[in-house]
Design a protein around this motif. Structure first.
Motif, PDB file in Angstrom:
ATOM      1  N   THR A  57       0.829  -1.204   0.000  1.00 21.86           N
ATOM      2  CA  THR A  57       0.000   0.000   0.000  1.00 21.86           C
ATOM      3  C   THR A  57       0.861   1.251   0.000  1.00 21.86           C
ATOM      4  O   THR A  57       0.643   2.174  -0.798  1.00 21.86           O
ATOM      5  N   GLY A  60       2.741   1.548  -3.241  1.00 22.98           N
ATOM      6  CA  GLY A  60       1.824   1.909  -4.317  1.00 22.98           C
ATOM      7  C   GLY A  60       1.478   3.391  -4.308  1.00 22.98           C
ATOM      8  O   GLY A  60       1.424   4.034  -5.362  1.00 22.98           O
ATOM      9  N   ALA A 190      -2.896  -0.794  -8.630  1.00 16.91           N
ATOM     10  CA  ALA A 190      -2.985  -2.015  -7.823  1.00 16.91           C
ATOM     11  C   ALA A 190      -4.013  -2.986  -8.368  1.00 16.91           C
ATOM     12  O   ALA A 190      -3.992  -4.168  -8.010  1.00 16.91           O
TER      13      ALA A 190
END
Length: 199
Positions: A57, A60, A190
């Motif tokens: 996360t 990203g 993602a």
């Protein structure tokens, strides 16, 4: 007394207009400023809580920010010469290339090590020091110059935007929406590639 900084506690998205009302009060009381002054930026900082603190996360969101940074800088510098001068320095090009390599999928230890090696400073448009220090304060402080300030907290410190309280009707919404674009890009990156159609 001249207020130099206004800080809020955590705000839900639907409470952001309260900050606009505060800016309007400052403007009405004679507050001035259009993004920057000769000595630096009139910063509008967002401490954004990510969905989680997993490596994928955080990496990203960092990748999405780095892809967006040139456009974010252009949008923020549209306030003029001083606004452009007040922007934090961009991330070093070799670091950008490293992070944007599709093969770059670090765990949190590697992400922190790479970030601190290339960026031992809070002066970036997206400052990860608070988040990294939340995880390992001693390790982060050891990698920084002694006078570098960092406050550990589990957030992304988005430092690019600028405040324009000297402009009547100014709102933080456009700057916030630019950040939302970064989050949307991270979500798109993602998302798994679409598979073949069933049939």
């Amino acid at each position: 007394m001249v207020p130099r900084e206004a800080i809020t506690g955590p705000l839900a998205f639907d409470r952001l207009p309260e900050v606009d009302r505060l800016a309007a009060l400052l403007h009405g009381a004679g507050g001035r400023g259009r993004g920057a002054v000769m000595l630096g930026s009139l910063g509008l900082h967002f401490n954004v809580e990510p969905p989680d603190l997993e490596a994928g996360t955080v990496a990203g969101l960092l990748k999405a920010y780095l892809r967006s940074e040139p456009a974010l800088r252009r949008a923020t510098a549209a306030g003029g010469f001083l606004a452009a001068r007040g922007l934090p320095p961009p991330f070093p090009a070799p670091y950008v290339a490293k992070v944007l390599d599709p093969a770059y999928r670090p765990d949190l230890d590697a992400l922190a090590r790479d970030y601190l090696t290339a960026n031992p400073t809070r002066h970036r448009g997206l400052d990860l020091l608070p988040l990294l220090a939340h995880r390992d304060e001693a390790g982060v402080r050891a990698a920084l110059p002694p006078d570098e300030k960092v406050s550990p907290r589990p957030v992304l410190h988005y430092r690019m935007p600028q405040a324009h309280v000297g402009l009547p009707g100014w709102s933080l919404a456009p700057a916030w929406n630019l950040w939302v674009g970064v989050e949307e890009l991270a979500e798109t990156q993602a998302a798994p590639a679409a598979g073949p159609a069933a049939g």
